[in-house]
Design a protein around this motif. Structure first.
Motif, PDB file in Angstrom:
ATOM      1  N   ASP A  19     -56.374 -51.022   0.270  1.00 16.31           N
ATOM      2  CA  ASP A  19     -56.532 -52.452   0.567  1.00 16.31           C
ATOM      3  C   ASP A  19     -55.514 -53.354  -0.107  1.00 16.31           C
ATOM      4  OD1 ASP A  19     -58.665 -51.965   2.296  1.00 16.31           O
ATOM      5  OD2 ASP A  19     -60.131 -52.097   0.669  1.00 16.31           O
ATOM      6  N   THR A  21     -51.964 -55.233  -0.431  1.00 16.46           N
ATOM      7  CA  THR A  21     -51.023 -55.778   0.533  1.00 16.46           C
ATOM      8  C   THR A  21     -49.611 -55.347   0.156  1.00 16.46           C
ATOM      9  OG1 THR A  21     -52.459 -57.684   0.901  1.00 16.46           O
ATOM     10  CG2 THR A  21     -50.160 -57.920   1.553  1.00 16.46           C
ATOM     11  N   GLN A 122     -51.317 -53.699   5.148  1.00 14.97           N
ATOM     12  CA  GLN A 122     -52.413 -53.297   4.271  1.00 14.97           C
ATOM     13  C   GLN A 122     -52.350 -51.788   4.033  1.00 14.97           C
ATOM     14  OE1 GLN A 122     -53.291 -56.662   3.388  1.00 14.97           O
ATOM     15  NE2 GLN A 122     -55.014 -55.412   2.776  1.00 14.97           N
TER      16      GLN A 122
END
Length: 138
Positions: A19, A21, A122
């Motif tokens: 998760d 970025t 992601q």
């Protein structure tokens, strides 16, 4: 024992990257692969490349080491190249990227899945079926 170590390295990589970025030099596919290799007890493969924070910086870091792309950088580590279908947890895999200049590196995590950065940026699950190359991490 080796499988237990692999699973632990894959889980640590999931914990550190899932998760997140995409961010050049901090959360990118080279850092993802390097993290898994370090968790397996290998020397940090990214130290020779130094730091970078942009795509241009990443290209310069590769060129500084005499590598044209990430495949060459992984090959230079001396890892055994394997068929993607043979990848075990914590092995390194190459996935197609949106930009033809790059290949996306991921980490096999078992059950036919890969941890990699999505085109949306992601770090998430992917299918091992999409892998175009793989390397045995240990």
């Amino acid at each position: 024992m080796v499988l237990t170590r692999r699973v632990a390295a894959a889980q640590a990589t999931i914990n550190a990257f899932l998760d997140k970025t995409f961010s050049w030099g901090e959360y990118d596919c080279a850092r993802l692969a390097g993290y898994a290799l370090k968790e397996l007890g290998r020397d940090d493969p990214l130290i020779p490349f130094g730091s970078y924070s942009t795509e241009l910086g990443a290209v310069r870091a590769l060129k500084k080491q005499g590598r044209a792309n990430l495949i060459e950088a992984i090959e230079a580590l001396g890892l055994e190249r394997i068929a993607p279908a043979r990848a075990l947890p914590a092995d390194i895999v190459a996935m197609p990227a949106d930009d033809d200049r790059w290949v996306a590196l991921g980490v096999a995590i078992g059950d036919g899945r890969v941890l990699a950065f999505s085109p949306e940026g992601q770090c998430t699950w992917g299918s091992l079926k999409a892998a175009t190359a793989a390397w045995r991490a240990i």
